[in-house]
Scaffold this motif. Structure first.
Motif, PDB file in Angstrom:
ATOM      1  N   PRO B  98       0.815  -1.227   0.000  1.00  0.00           N
ATOM      2  CA  PRO B  98       0.000   0.000   0.000  1.00  0.00           C
ATOM      3  C   PRO B  98       0.844   1.270   0.000  1.00  0.00           C
ATOM      4  CG  PRO B  98      -0.349  -1.292   2.014  1.00  0.00           C
ATOM      5  CD  PRO B  98       0.486  -2.113   1.116  1.00  0.00           C
ATOM      6  N   GLU B  99       2.015   1.204   0.607  1.00  0.00           N
ATOM      7  CA  GLU B  99       2.889   2.385   0.622  1.00  0.00           C
ATOM      8  C   GLU B  99       3.417   2.699  -0.770  1.00  0.00           C
ATOM      9  OE1 GLU B  99       4.644   2.607   5.163  1.00  0.00           O
ATOM     10  OE2 GLU B  99       5.660   1.350   3.707  1.00  0.00           O
ATOM     11  N   ILE B 100       3.716   1.623  -1.510  1.00  0.00           N
ATOM     12  CA  ILE B 100       4.165   1.824  -2.885  1.00  0.00           C
ATOM     13  C   ILE B 100       3.064   2.464  -3.702  1.00  0.00           C
ATOM     14  CG2 ILE B 100       4.763   0.604  -5.031  1.00  0.00           C
ATOM     15  CD1 ILE B 100       6.481  -1.254  -3.424  1.00  0.00           C
ATOM     16  N   ALA B 101       1.842   1.995  -3.473  1.00  0.00           N
ATOM     17  CA  ALA B 101       0.698   2.563  -4.206  1.00  0.00           C
ATOM     18  C   ALA B 101       0.541   4.045  -3.881  1.00  0.00           C
ATOM     19  CB  ALA B 101      -0.572   1.812  -3.849  1.00  0.00           C
ATOM     20  N   LYS B 102       0.791   4.374  -2.618  1.00  0.00           N
ATOM     21  CA  LYS B 102       0.683   5.773  -2.197  1.00  0.00           C
ATOM     22  C   LYS B 102       1.743   6.627  -2.884  1.00  0.00           C
ATOM     23  CE  LYS B 102      -0.344   5.696   2.321  1.00  0.00           C
ATOM     24  NZ  LYS B 102       0.080   5.862   3.725  1.00  0.00           N
ATOM     25  N   LEU B 103       2.974   6.114  -2.906  1.00  0.00           N
ATOM     26  CA  LEU B 103       4.053   6.854  -3.562  1.00  0.00           C
ATOM     27  C   LEU B 103       3.791   6.975  -5.058  1.00  0.00           C
ATOM     28  CD1 LEU B 103       7.410   5.678  -1.987  1.00  0.00           C
ATOM     29  CD2 LEU B 103       6.240   7.839  -1.679  1.00  0.00           C
ATOM     30  N   ASN B 104       3.215   5.915  -5.598  1.00  0.00           N
ATOM     31  CA  ASN B 104       2.882   5.918  -7.018  1.00  0.00           C
ATOM     32  C   ASN B 104       1.958   7.082  -7.347  1.00  0.00           C
ATOM     33  OD1 ASN B 104       3.022   4.872  -9.557  1.00  0.00           O
ATOM     34  ND2 ASN B 104       1.366   3.403  -9.266  1.00  0.00           N
ATOM     35  N   LYS B 105       1.023   7.298  -6.454  1.00  0.00           N
ATOM     36  CA  LYS B 105       0.090   8.417  -6.624  1.00  0.00           C
ATOM     37  C   LYS B 105       0.838   9.746  -6.451  1.00  0.00           C
ATOM     38  CE  LYS B 105      -4.322   9.808  -6.870  1.00  0.00           C
ATOM     39  NZ  LYS B 105      -3.891  10.899  -7.723  1.00  0.00           N
ATOM     40  N   ALA B 106       1.690   9.788  -5.446  1.00  0.00           N
ATOM     41  CA  ALA B 106       2.422  11.020  -5.150  1.00  0.00           C
ATOM     42  C   ALA B 106       3.378  11.390  -6.272  1.00  0.00           C
ATOM     43  CB  ALA B 106       3.196  10.875  -3.847  1.00  0.00           C
ATOM     44  N   MET B 107       3.809  10.384  -7.016  1.00  0.00           N
ATOM     45  CA  MET B 107       4.787  10.634  -8.076  1.00  0.00           C
ATOM     46  C   MET B 107       4.177  11.389  -9.241  1.00  0.00           C
ATOM     47  SD  MET B 107       7.501   7.881  -9.405  1.00  0.00           S
ATOM     48  CE  MET B 107       8.771   8.313 -10.584  1.00  0.00           C
ATOM     49  N   GLU B 108       2.862  11.445  -9.300  1.00  0.00           N
ATOM     50  CA  GLU B 108       2.233  12.246 -10.356  1.00  0.00           C
ATOM     51  C   GLU B 108       2.604  13.711 -10.199  1.00  0.00           C
ATOM     52  OE1 GLU B 108      -1.947  11.440 -10.339  1.00  0.00           O
ATOM     53  OE2 GLU B 108      -1.568   9.315 -10.727  1.00  0.00           O
ATOM     54  N   ALA B 109       2.723  14.127  -8.948  1.00  0.00           N
ATOM     55  CA  ALA B 109       3.121  15.514  -8.701  1.00  0.00           C
ATOM     56  C   ALA B 109       4.636  15.652  -8.649  1.00  0.00           C
ATOM     57  CB  ALA B 109       2.522  16.008  -7.403  1.00  0.00           C
ATOM     58  N   GLY B 110       5.294  14.568  -8.285  1.00  0.00           N
ATOM     59  CA  GLY B 110       6.746  14.613  -8.218  1.00  0.00           C
ATOM     60  C   GLY B 110       7.255  14.121  -6.885  1.00  0.00           C
ATOM     61  N   ILE B 111       8.291  13.262  -6.948  1.00  0.00           N
ATOM     62  CA  ILE B 111       8.912  12.789  -5.722  1.00  0.00           C
ATOM     63  C   ILE B 111      10.285  13.418  -5.635  1.00  0.00           C
ATOM     64  CG2 ILE B 111       9.997  10.770  -4.651  1.00  0.00           C
ATOM     65  CD1 ILE B 111       7.609   9.186  -5.208  1.00  0.00           C
ATOM     66  N   GLY B 112      10.583  13.965  -4.505  1.00  0.00           N
ATOM     67  CA  GLY B 112      11.884  14.611  -4.349  1.00  0.00           C
ATOM     68  C   GLY B 112      12.472  14.390  -2.971  1.00  0.00           C
ATOM     69  N   VAL B 113      12.690  13.135  -2.633  1.00  0.00           N
ATOM     70  CA  VAL B 113      13.339  12.838  -1.351  1.00  0.00           C
ATOM     71  C   VAL B 113      14.453  11.817  -1.595  1.00  0.00           C
ATOM     72  CG1 VAL B 113      11.366  13.312   0.141  1.00  0.00           C
ATOM     73  CG2 VAL B 113      11.629  11.046  -0.842  1.00  0.00           C
ATOM     74  N   PRO B 114      15.459  11.815  -0.756  1.00  0.00           N
ATOM     75  CA  PRO B 114      16.486  10.779  -0.879  1.00  0.00           C
ATOM     76  C   PRO B 114      15.867   9.412  -0.574  1.00  0.00           C
ATOM     77  CG  PRO B 114      17.203  12.529   0.607  1.00  0.00           C
ATOM     78  CD  PRO B 114      15.775  12.776   0.304  1.00  0.00           C
ATOM     79  N   PHE B 115      16.547   8.368  -1.003  1.00  0.00           N
ATOM     80  CA  PHE B 115      16.003   7.013  -0.810  1.00  0.00           C
ATOM     81  C   PHE B 115      15.689   6.736   0.653  1.00  0.00           C
ATOM     82  CE2 PHE B 115      18.557   5.955  -4.761  1.00  0.00           C
ATOM     83  CZ  PHE B 115      17.443   6.007  -5.566  1.00  0.00           C
ATOM     84  N   ASN B 116      16.562   7.220   1.553  1.00  0.00           N
ATOM     85  CA  ASN B 116      16.355   6.885   2.958  1.00  0.00           C
ATOM     86  C   ASN B 116      15.166   7.615   3.578  1.00  0.00           C
ATOM     87  OD1 ASN B 116      17.381   9.454   3.274  1.00  0.00           O
ATOM     88  ND2 ASN B 116      19.407   8.748   3.960  1.00  0.00           N
ATOM     89  N   MET B 117      14.582   8.553   2.822  1.00  0.00           N
ATOM     90  CA  MET B 117      13.406   9.242   3.360  1.00  0.00           C
ATOM     91  C   MET B 117      12.108   8.757   2.705  1.00  0.00           C
ATOM     92  SD  MET B 117      14.568  13.162   3.907  1.00  0.00           S
ATOM     93  CE  MET B 117      12.901  13.752   4.184  1.00  0.00           C
ATOM     94  N   LEU B 118      12.230   7.856   1.741  1.00  0.00           N
ATOM     95  CA  LEU B 118      11.033   7.379   1.036  1.00  0.00           C
ATOM     96  C   LEU B 118      10.041   6.730   1.999  1.00  0.00           C
ATOM     97  CD1 LEU B 118      12.342   5.823  -2.299  1.00  0.00           C
ATOM     98  CD2 LEU B 118      10.727   7.700  -2.064  1.00  0.00           C
ATOM     99  N   LYS B 119      10.616   5.966   2.951  1.00  0.00           N
ATOM    100  CA  LYS B 119       9.756   5.239   3.891  1.00  0.00           C
ATOM    101  C   LYS B 119       8.922   6.210   4.727  1.00  0.00           C
ATOM    102  CE  LYS B 119       8.500   1.656   6.499  1.00  0.00           C
ATOM    103  NZ  LYS B 119       7.560   0.679   5.983  1.00  0.00           N
ATOM    104  N   SER B 120       9.581   7.238   5.257  1.00  0.00           N
ATOM    105  CA  SER B 120       8.842   8.173   6.110  1.00  0.00           C
ATOM    106  C   SER B 120       7.837   8.973   5.289  1.00  0.00           C
ATOM    107  CB  SER B 120       9.800   9.106   6.848  1.00  0.00           C
ATOM    108  OG  SER B 120      10.432   9.977   5.948  1.00  0.00           O
TER     109      SER B 120
END
Lengths: 188, 221
Positions: B98-120
């Motif tokens: 479910p977290e991946i699905a959430k990020l997938n949605k968020a990526m429409e606007a853009g993801i801009g965090v380092p890998f170690n912050m993806l989880k939070s």
């Protein structure tokens, strides 16, 4: 459109005992509807993005190519343009002279007053080369670390505007950057 | 002298025609409107004389703003999900489905965090993700250029083939090193062709391009 004529007159005869029903107006007040229409129009005008962005192509060279494979620019056709902070442009033709005598400054766009515009410099250079311009002219763009993305895009655009066929985005060398710093330090 | 009787006219105006016009305009704007897509950061792009349209298919978009923060967007829903899944596995981010699905949605606007912050980032509510002030994907450090890894993962997900359109969207005030670092991240992965997103601008008169365009020749660029 909104009003429908009711009862065109002598349709059917009414007997003497038939009561005449009261004629109701079918005219509807459209003012609120127009209000609503214009409200929605305003909403769509504000949310719409009329001028859609465009795409500008940029092709970078394969920098893993070995030095000897790289194209050597003819000195006579080379124009090096350096971009610095506050939209300052510096340029030199051919090779940078040891004493920096051919290191000059310019502004973006056309010349205005004493300041020479980079567009005129490019056009002059093209004219000087004449028929060889397409083949020999190479513009090297060297933005330094204080220039902005806008400067770079403007400069690349200038290449398109003036029809320069060969141009490259190259890292600025240390002596060139020092010369810029020296010029900027002195002019203030 | 007989009085001239002026017939009293009704002040009632027929609104029908007005209404027609209003709704015609409304219909036009509704059809012509393209809603501004969500963006993780506000970017004011430079202008150029280019007249090419923005491709929307298979487009990988990297946005960098004034502060040098870098964001990624990918418009292919399937590949985007695969990309996030692969990053999750390779970088040991530890995301749940479910977290991946959430990020997938968020990526429409853009993801801009380092890998170690993806989880939070992913652990937040979907509505809150949009409000997070993302620090941007690290690109400045040559040793820790995470955008390079993003692109490497993207190529791996695509089976080595490059995305058709690599687009870069930068702010006017972004300093040049940020731009060149982003470019480096791509060129190191063997991608050399880009499309810079710009706003249209008129060609200055009396120039080469102006003559070429007005003479009716096709713009060869």
């Amino acid at each position: 459109m909104a009003d429908i004529e009711s009862g065109g007159g002598g349709g059917h005869k009414k007997g003497p005992g038939v009561k005449k029903s009261k004629k109701l107006s079918t005219r509807v007040d459209l003012t609120p509807m127009v209000d609503l229409g214009f409200l929605l129009i305003t909403f769509f005008i504000f949310t719409t993005t009329m001028s859609s962005p465009t795409a500008m192509k940029l092709n970078m060279p394969d920098d893993t190519a070995k030095d000897e494979e790289q194209n050597k620019a003819k000195e006579s056709g080379a124009l090096t343009i350096m971009l610095s902070k506050n939209d300052h442009i510096y340029y030199y033709e051919g090779k940078l002279a040891e004493d920096g005598s051919n290191f000059k400054s310019a502004i973006f766009g056309k010349s205005s007053g004493d300041a020479k515009g980079i567009r005129d410099i490019i056009i002059e250079k093209k004219q000087k080369l004449g028929a060889e311009a397409d083949k020999d002219m190479v513009v090297v763009i060297k933005p330094n670390e204080e220039s902005t993305f806008k400067n770079t895009v403007d400069m690349l655009d200038e290449m398109t505007i003036n029809g320069v066929k060969k141009y490259a985005l190259v890292k600025i060398s240390v002596p060139e950057n020092q010369l810029i710093k020296l010029t900027e330090g002195g002019s203030k | 002298m007989p009085k001239v009787k002026i017939p009293r006219k009704s002040t009632h105006v027929d609104m029908t025609a007005f209404c027609d016009v209003a709704f015609l305009l409304l219909a036009f704007f509704m059809l012509a409107t393209q809603f501004k897509p969500d963006e993780a950061t506000k970017v004011e792009t430079p202008k150029s004389v280019s007249s090419d349209t923005i491709p929307t298919k298979d487009a990988f978009l990297v946005t960098f703003d004034k502060g040098g923060r870098v964001f990624v967007t990918y418009d292919d829903a399937e590949k985007k999900k695969a990309l996030l899944g692969k990053i999750n596995a390779d970088k040991a981010v530890g995301l749940t489905d479910p977290e991946i699905a959430k990020l997938n949605k968020a990526m429409e606007a853009g993801i801009g965090v380092p890998f170690n912050m993806l989880k939070s980032l992913a652990s937040k509510d979907a509505a809150d993700i949009a409000k997070v002030n993302q620090p941007g994907i690290p690109v400045t450090d040559t040793l820790n250029n995470e955008l390079k890894l993003w692109i490497a993962e993207l190529l791996a997900v695509n089976g080595g083939s490059k995305p058709k359109n690599v687009m870069l969207k930068g702010d006017n005030g972004t300093n040049y090193p940020t731009f060149i670092n982003v470019l480096d991240a791509f060129t190191k992965n063997g991608i050399y062709n880009f499309k810079l997103i710009t706003m249209p601008e008129n060609v200055p008169s009396g120039t080469y391009l102006y003559d070429e365009r007005t003479s009716g020749k096709k713009d060869k660029k």
